[in-house]
Write a protein that holds these residues in place. Structure first.
Motif, PDB file in Angstrom:
ATOM      1  N   ALA A 157     -75.513  45.438 -15.060  1.00 52.70           N
ATOM      2  CA  ALA A 157     -75.979  44.449 -16.036  1.00 52.70           C
ATOM      3  C   ALA A 157     -77.388  43.975 -15.716  1.00 52.70           C
ATOM      4  N   ALA A 158     -77.710  43.860 -14.435  1.00 51.42           N
ATOM      5  CA  ALA A 158     -79.057  43.421 -14.051  1.00 51.42           C
ATOM      6  C   ALA A 158     -80.108  44.449 -14.468  1.00 51.42           C
ATOM      7  N   ALA A 159     -79.773  45.728 -14.361  1.00 56.28           N
ATOM      8  CA  ALA A 159     -80.716  46.776 -14.766  1.00 56.28           C
ATOM      9  C   ALA A 159     -80.939  46.741 -16.280  1.00 56.28           C
ATOM     10  N   VAL A 160     -79.877  46.468 -17.020  1.00 61.34           N
ATOM     11  CA  VAL A 160     -80.034  46.333 -18.465  1.00 61.34           C
ATOM     12  C   VAL A 160     -80.933  45.140 -18.784  1.00 61.34           C
ATOM     13  N   ARG A 161     -80.695  44.036 -18.110  1.00 65.05           N
ATOM     14  CA  ARG A 161     -81.501  42.834 -18.347  1.00 65.05           C
ATOM     15  C   ARG A 161     -82.979  43.112 -18.072  1.00 65.05           C
ATOM     16  N   ASP A 162     -83.254  43.833 -17.002  1.00 69.38           N
ATOM     17  CA  ASP A 162     -84.648  44.139 -16.649  1.00 69.38           C
ATOM     18  C   ASP A 162     -85.314  45.069 -17.653  1.00 69.38           C
ATOM     19  N   ALA A 163     -84.491  45.836 -18.382  1.00 74.85           N
ATOM     20  CA  ALA A 163     -85.048  46.787 -19.344  1.00 74.85           C
ATOM     21  C   ALA A 163     -85.342  46.163 -20.702  1.00 74.85           C
ATOM     22  N   SER A 174     -71.368  52.277 -23.133  1.00 76.91           N
ATOM     23  CA  SER A 174     -69.910  52.378 -23.119  1.00 76.91           C
ATOM     24  C   SER A 174     -69.326  51.188 -22.372  1.00 76.91           C
ATOM     25  N   HIS A 175     -68.237  50.633 -22.897  1.00 81.44           N
ATOM     26  CA  HIS A 175     -67.589  49.506 -22.239  1.00 81.44           C
ATOM     27  C   HIS A 175     -66.897  49.954 -20.957  1.00 81.44           C
ATOM     28  N   VAL A 176     -66.184  51.084 -21.010  1.00 81.19           N
ATOM     29  CA  VAL A 176     -65.574  51.674 -19.817  1.00 81.19           C
ATOM     30  C   VAL A 176     -66.182  53.057 -19.625  1.00 81.19           C
ATOM     31  N   ALA A 177     -66.718  53.302 -18.429  1.00 80.34           N
ATOM     32  CA  ALA A 177     -67.382  54.569 -18.130  1.00 80.34           C
ATOM     33  C   ALA A 177     -66.378  55.718 -18.164  1.00 80.34           C
ATOM     34  N   GLY A 181     -64.283  55.107 -14.896  1.00 77.36           N
ATOM     35  CA  GLY A 181     -63.442  54.008 -15.367  1.00 77.36           C
ATOM     36  C   GLY A 181     -64.048  52.638 -15.116  1.00 77.36           C
ATOM     37  N   ALA A 182     -65.289  52.579 -14.649  1.00 77.54           N
ATOM     38  CA  ALA A 182     -65.935  51.298 -14.371  1.00 77.54           C
ATOM     39  C   ALA A 182     -66.125  50.507 -15.661  1.00 77.54           C
ATOM     40  N   VAL A 183     -65.792  49.210 -15.619  1.00 77.82           N
ATOM     41  CA  VAL A 183     -65.889  48.338 -16.782  1.00 77.82           C
ATOM     42  C   VAL A 183     -67.232  47.616 -16.780  1.00 77.82           C
ATOM     43  N   ALA A 184     -67.960  47.733 -17.874  1.00 79.24           N
ATOM     44  CA  ALA A 184     -69.256  47.060 -18.001  1.00 79.24           C
ATOM     45  C   ALA A 184     -69.062  45.587 -18.345  1.00 79.24           C
ATOM     46  N   ASP A 185     -70.064  44.802 -18.026  1.00 77.84           N
ATOM     47  CA  ASP A 185     -70.051  43.370 -18.340  1.00 77.84           C
ATOM     48  C   ASP A 185     -70.455  43.182 -19.798  1.00 77.84           C
TER      49      ASP A 185
END
Length: 417
Positions: A157-163, A174-177, A181-185
């Motif tokens: 999420a921090a990388a998305v924020r920085d972008a 994707s919500h779940v990779a 299976g990693a769940v995104a914030d």
């Protein structure tokens, strides 16, 4: 009986979803199916419903069957609302494939943010998502900002924020990779995108029917997902579209078809989109696939996403315990988050010979699947997967790794679906 098997049987005895297993067609109880995150099992209700549709609604009633079929898209959308997805019935509709729906939603979102020239996604997003975004960027002369993501930990999420900046029109993730299976914030990323003036588009294909998805609570803008994985809709079952209610009138999707027309049977010469979620429909719905999706959705809604997610967490936790006891000492590594709240309903293992192990497992009557690079993915479908199934499947994996029998299988990969 060893302690791990005793634990599995004790967990199965306490499982309040255990009765749902009998509502699926299971021909061979010795076959351990760990690929429901690619294609769910066939519900008995779906078999019976399709038989009725074919023999009676189509076979006997012919064209008059459309009195039943014309509202299927909205009926399936309404069935998703509440107990499967955090959304209102008027925000959901069944339509087309996931890829087509991603294109429609992404194109509509870009049109709604004129002057902004950047789309943000990540390199671990599902390939079809990335291809759709690449095509839109190329056709419109936009920039596609692709973030590097650790495939085991999922999107940061921090990388998305920085972008994010005031040139970003759309964030699509994707919500779940699909690999780990990693769940995104979803709430945090959505809030950050909105703060930057961008819209969000979420692919829910690996999360719908397996984990809670806080669309309304997060104020998510757009989403699409398939129905043939955890929703058990059947091969090729149509996808669904979510569009936040307050956004629908602002968006005009790019494929103008007669099912999205305000007065569909008025047969007007010009296109005038419906005021509702129907504007994201295109053409005639695939009736048989839609019935499959509807029955699978109803079964999931009956179980309730909270109970399903709780069992998914438990199955994943138990699989990680077996990994620690049996597979880590044999050189496999865990390629999924350990934190229950950060993991969807599949667990992935990494090994340089994962392809061979996948083929050996199939020969041993365990069905997992393979994903690059060198990952063995184990789907844990809560409605029909038992803890003892996980025990048996991973015990067979342990044995073929320990005795090296997987080395008898070819190393070269053929087509992977």
């Amino acid at each position: 009986m060893d302690d791990l098997l005793a634990a599995a049987r004790a967990l199965d005895a306490r499982d309040d979803l255990a009765g749902f297993r009998s509502r699926f067609i299971i021909v061979d109880d010795d076959l351990i199916y760990l690929d429901g995150n690619s294609l769910g099992r066939l519900p008995l209700a779906t078999r019976d419903r399709l038989r009725t549709v074919v023999e009676t609604e189509w076979g006997e009633r012919l064209i008059d069957g459309w009195s039943e079929w014309i509202g299927l898209a909205r009926e399936a959308g309404a069935a998703l609302a509440g107990r499967v997805l955090d959304a209102a019935p008027e925000e959901l509709v069944l339509a087309d494939s996931t890829t087509v729906n991603l294109y429609k939603l992404a194109a509509a979102a870009l049109d709604a943010r004129p002057g902004r020239r950047v789309i943000v996604t990540d390199d671990d997003n599902f390939p079809t998502d990335r291809y759709v975004l690449q095509g839109l960027a190329a056709a419109r002369g936009l920039d596609l900002r692709v973030l590097a993501t650790d495939p085991d930990r999922g999107v940061d999420a921090a990388a998305v924020r920085d972008a994010l900046d005031d040139d970003v029109a759309l964030v699509s993730l994707s919500h779940v990779a699909y690999r780990s299976g990693a769940v995104a914030d979803l709430p945090g990323i959505t809030a950050d995108a909105h703060a930057a003036g961008a819209l969000t588009l979420w692919d829910l294909s690996h999360s719908v029917g397996s984990v809670p998805i806080p669309l309304a609570a997060a104020g998510a803008d757009l989403a699409a997902g398939c129905t043939y994985k955890h929703l058990n809709g059947g091969p090729g079952a149509p996808s669904f579209v979510y569009v936040r209610g307050g956004l629908q009138a602002e968006l005009r999707q790019p494929i103008w078809g007669w099912f999205g027309q305000r007065d569909q049977f008025g047969m007007a010469g010009g296109y005038d989109p419906a005021d509702s979620i129907d504007r994201f429909l295109v053409g005639t719905p695939p009736v048989l696939g839609a019935y499959g999706a509807l029955e699978g959705i109803r079964l999931t809604a009956e179980a309730g996403i909270d109970r399903i997610a709780a069992k998914a967490r438990g199955l994943g936790r138990y699989a990680c315990d077996l990994y620690d006891a049996w597979l880590a000492p044999l050189g496999l590594t865990l390629a999924s988050p350990r934190d229950d709240d950060r993991r969807g309903a599949h667990v992935t293992l990494h090994h340089p010979q994962a392809w061979r192990m996948c083929q050996a497992l199939k020969a041993a009557k365990v069905i997992p699947d393979f994903r690059t690079p060198d990952r063995l993915r184990l789907g844990l479908a809560p409605l029909y997967t038992r803890y003892e199934d996980v025990y048996t499947g991973l015990a067979r994996l342990r044995d073929i790794v320990a005795d090296g029998s997987y080395l008898a299988f070819p190393a070269q990969r053929t087509r992977v679906t």
